[in-house]
Design an enzyme around this catalytic site. Sequence first.
Site, PDB file in Angstrom:
ATOM      1  N   ASP A  22       0.833  -1.206   0.000  1.00  0.00           N
ATOM      2  CA  ASP A  22       0.000   0.000   0.000  1.00  0.00           C
ATOM      3  C   ASP A  22       0.865   1.252   0.000  1.00  0.00           C
ATOM      4  OD1 ASP A  22       1.023  -0.290   2.533  1.00  0.00           O
ATOM      5  OD2 ASP A  22      -0.902  -0.393   3.557  1.00  0.00           O
ATOM      6  N   HIS A  34      -7.109  -2.724  10.641  1.00  0.00           N
ATOM      7  CA  HIS A  34      -6.921  -2.743   9.186  1.00  0.00           C
ATOM      8  C   HIS A  34      -5.743  -3.624   8.784  1.00  0.00           C
ATOM      9  CE1 HIS A  34      -4.181   1.150   9.126  1.00  0.00           C
ATOM     10  NE2 HIS A  34      -3.466   0.069   9.386  1.00  0.00           N
ATOM     11  N   ASN A  45      -6.818  -0.118  14.323  1.00  0.00           N
ATOM     12  CA  ASN A  45      -8.263  -0.280  14.094  1.00  0.00           C
ATOM     13  C   ASN A  45      -8.583  -1.604  13.407  1.00  0.00           C
ATOM     14  OD1 ASN A  45      -7.275   0.107  11.558  1.00  0.00           O
ATOM     15  ND2 ASN A  45      -8.470   1.935  11.070  1.00  0.00           N
ATOM     16  N   GLU A  60      -9.599  -0.473   5.520  1.00  0.00           N
ATOM     17  CA  GLU A  60     -10.092   0.097   6.773  1.00  0.00           C
ATOM     18  C   GLU A  60     -11.400  -0.586   7.213  1.00  0.00           C
ATOM     19  OE1 GLU A  60      -7.888   1.806   8.133  1.00  0.00           O
ATOM     20  OE2 GLU A  60      -7.832   3.891   7.503  1.00  0.00           O
TER      21      GLU A  60
END
Length: 246
Positions: free
Chosen positions: A67, A138, A136, A143
């Site tokens: 990413d 991810h 979180n 996400e």
Amino acid sequence: MVVRIYENYETLSEQAAQLLVEQVKSNPFSNIVLAAGDSPRLTYQLFVRKLLEQHIDYRNCHFIGLDEWLDVAPENTGSCHYFLKTNIIEPLSVPATHFHLFNALTSNQDEECERMDSVVRELNGIDAMVVGIGMNGHIGFNEPGVPFDLYAHVVDLDENTQAVGQKYFNAPTTLRSGISLGMKHLMESKKVFALASGKKKSTIIARLLKEEINNRVPASILRQHKNSWLLLDEDAASDISQPSTK
Ligand code: F6R
């Protein structure tokens, strides 16, 4: 999913590096997707050292970036590009034909996603992925709420990721969006190594293992993967009472 718990970041990284070395030894043509970030940093350094010291032939491996922060230049020391260049590409002298990174400055983001999808397709898929777990839940920039059936796509980063991401940068940086391989890549990868260390990851790791598999904690889908390895240190595992090995 296999869950392994190691004493600390150093032993976790040593074992993860060894698993990666075994991947390359068993398939010298491996296509390996690599996350950036703190979780795999030492793993990559030890992986590089082992490959070089043991004269393992990695010349036919391809390395693919997982990413990137959109609109962050590759020479910015906080970019995933810079991280992978300094930790893997340069120390291993990987030629440009054998590494594949997202262009964060692209003027056509959809085309850039298609380009990375076709890189993966033309290499006949991914043999192994090394990923971290976000605070979180991810993976890459997939996400919470992400559909599980996406390949590469552009993402509006959630507030947590924008805030936590500042740790990689020398100065406050706008991190509104990212570009990432998708969960479909993850699920189609032959193997996944997911790394997490430190007490700060313990809550999300417990949720990943205990909650029903759902996209509110994207990494929970690792439990459905046919060959996924969750590699933790004791601090990251400290909220799990009974490690699951499903
Ligand atoms: C970075 C990436 C992210 C990180 C995750 C954990 O390329 O894909 O998903 O893996 O945010 O980051 P660290 O390892 O810094 O805690």
